[in-house]
Design a protein around this motif. Structure first.
Motif, mmCIF file in Angstrom:
data_model
loop_
_atom_site.group_PDB
_atom_site.id
_atom_site.type_symbol
_atom_site.label_atom_id
_atom_site.label_comp_id
_atom_site.label_asym_id
_atom_site.label_seq_id
_atom_site.Cartn_x
_atom_site.Cartn_y
_atom_site.Cartn_z
ATOM 1 N N PRO A 21 113.564 18.872 6.639
ATOM 2 C CA PRO A 21 113.291 20.309 6.752
ATOM 3 C C PRO A 21 112.804 20.686 8.150
ATOM 4 O O PRO A 21 111.857 20.091 8.673
ATOM 5 C CB PRO A 21 112.209 20.540 5.696
ATOM 6 N N GLY A 22 113.511 21.630 8.764
ATOM 7 C CA GLY A 22 113.177 22.070 10.108
ATOM 8 C C GLY A 22 113.743 21.206 11.211
ATOM 9 O O GLY A 22 113.580 21.520 12.395
ATOM 10 N N ASP A 24 116.953 18.402 12.939
ATOM 11 C CA ASP A 24 118.376 18.347 13.270
ATOM 12 C C ASP A 24 118.976 17.086 12.645
ATOM 13 O O ASP A 24 118.598 15.976 13.020
ATOM 14 C CB ASP A 24 118.541 18.308 14.797
ATOM 15 N N ARG A 96 121.737 21.457 8.395
ATOM 16 C CA ARG A 96 120.385 21.748 8.872
ATOM 17 C C ARG A 96 119.649 22.543 7.788
ATOM 18 O O ARG A 96 120.187 23.523 7.256
ATOM 19 C CB ARG A 96 120.442 22.557 10.165
ATOM 20 N N ARG A 97 118.430 22.108 7.447
ATOM 21 C CA ARG A 97 117.628 22.794 6.432
ATOM 22 C C ARG A 97 116.392 23.425 7.057
ATOM 23 O O ARG A 97 115.719 22.802 7.880
ATOM 24 C CB ARG A 97 117.186 21.829 5.343
ATOM 25 N N SER A 98 116.100 24.656 6.634
ATOM 26 C CA SER A 98 114.864 25.294 7.071
ATOM 27 C C SER A 98 113.702 24.738 6.248
ATOM 28 O O SER A 98 113.890 24.035 5.252
ATOM 29 C CB SER A 98 114.945 26.807 6.881
ATOM 30 N N GLN A 99 112.498 25.073 6.662
ATOM 31 C CA GLN A 99 111.328 24.637 5.908
ATOM 32 C C GLN A 99 111.334 25.208 4.497
ATOM 33 O O GLN A 99 110.749 24.634 3.572
ATOM 34 C CB GLN A 99 110.044 25.062 6.642
#
Length: 326
Positions: A21-22, A24, A96-99
């Motif tokens: 999370p957050g 690359d 890619r994942r966000s928080q």
């Protein structure tokens, strides 16, 4: 394996490489590799729900391809039209994942110079098994990604034409992913005029169209399902999703909207739309409102785990979830 699948899903089977999370996924660790690809996700989701289903696709003759073969076997997905490429690898998609768990596709890994197996779906191999596969199918589920490369586009076009000739209904999940058309593209970029033209050929043949709100605006300049339905000559059923915002539909002469119920905990939104599509096709014989609720519950439940396939619910899981929120 069912001798006569009710639904046939055509398209990519691949790996979603989820970054932390957050972070690359190309450089940061740890990463989580999850089997995925929209048509493969829908096929696995339908199988888990109890609908006989087949997958048409092409895998690399690699470890990922072997893992997929085992997964499809475990789920009971008909694999007679799954091809195995001796030269090209199974595609790895960097996610890619966000928080908060939202995801964005940013590129690929694993290309050895000849592209990926899913791009080389061979029509001649497919034609040999197609007659037995389609014999009693009611739906053919497709996306737009095969349009991005010549071999897969040719195979897709032939299958759609023959399915329609046989009276099989086409379900189209637009699933616009610009990086599949141009690996250097901005993941948030809309379709080019040429891509819009290619996609339009599928839009005009579908009996059911599912698309995200931004896809609706790119392709139709409106996001109202009834207006989209009216813009196409065959007047298809239309569902427009919008992330966590209410989804809207125009199906069988009924229009409506439904607020999306969040999952018990949000881990990863990858595959939520595919779980929705699987649930919608599985519940197609129910009244319109009930089939939408069932599909939305499938989409919510898959967000409670990592990846698009492992967290997919059973029919009983969905019934329990709907019972708890009613």
């Amino acid at each position: 394996m069912a001798d006569s699948p009710a639904v046939i899903c055509l398209g990519e089977a691949l790996v979603d490489r989820l970054g932390p999370p957050g972070g690359d996924p190309a450089v940061d660790r740890p990463v989580t590799d999850c089997l995925g690809g929209a048509p493969a996700n829908v096929a696995c989701g339908l199988a888990r729900l109890g609908t006989p289903v087949a997958l048409i696709g092409r895998l690399g003759g690699d470890a990922i391809g072997g893992a997929f073969t085992r997964l499809l076997d475990q789920r009971g997905v008909d694999q007679r039209a799954v091809q195995h490429d001796p030269d090209r690898p199974t595609r790895v998609v960097l996610v890619r994942r966000s928080q908060a768990g939202e995801r964005q596709f940013q590129g690929f890994a694993g290309d050895r110079g000849q592209g990926f197996a899913d791009q080389a779906l061979a029509l001649s191999d497919l034609q040999r098994v197609w007659p037995s596969l389609v014999e009693r199918a009611g739906w053919l589920l497709i996306g737009t990604i095969p349009l991005a490369t010549p071999a897969a586009k040719t195979s897709l076009g032939w299958v759609v034409a023959d399915a329609r000739r046989r009276g099989v209904a086409i379900a189209l999940d637009v699933n616009w992913r610009p990086t599949f058309w141009d690996a250097s593209a901005d993941p948030a970029e809309g379709p080019s005029p040429a891509a819009c033209t290619a996609i339009r050929t599928l839009l005009e043949q579908a009996a059911l169209i599912k698309l995200a709100r931004e896809e609706a605006l790119w392709l139709f300049d409106v996001d109202d399902p009834l207006a989209i339905q009216a813009a196409l000559p065959q007047r298809p059923d239309v569902v427009v999703t919008d992330g966590a915002a209410p989804l809207r539909w125009s199906i069988a002469g009924e229009q409506g909207s439904l607020a999306v119920t969040p999952p018990p905990q949000l881990v990863d939104t990858t595959g939520a739309g595919d779980a929705f599509t699987a649930g919608l096709l599985h519940a197609w014989g129910q009244p319109v409102g009930e089939r939408i609720q069932f599909a939305a519950a499938c989409g919510a439940l898959v967000c409670a785990g990592a990846g698009a396939i492992d967290p997919q619910p059973t029919h009983n899981d969905v019934a329990a979830f709907l019972g708890a929120i009613s």
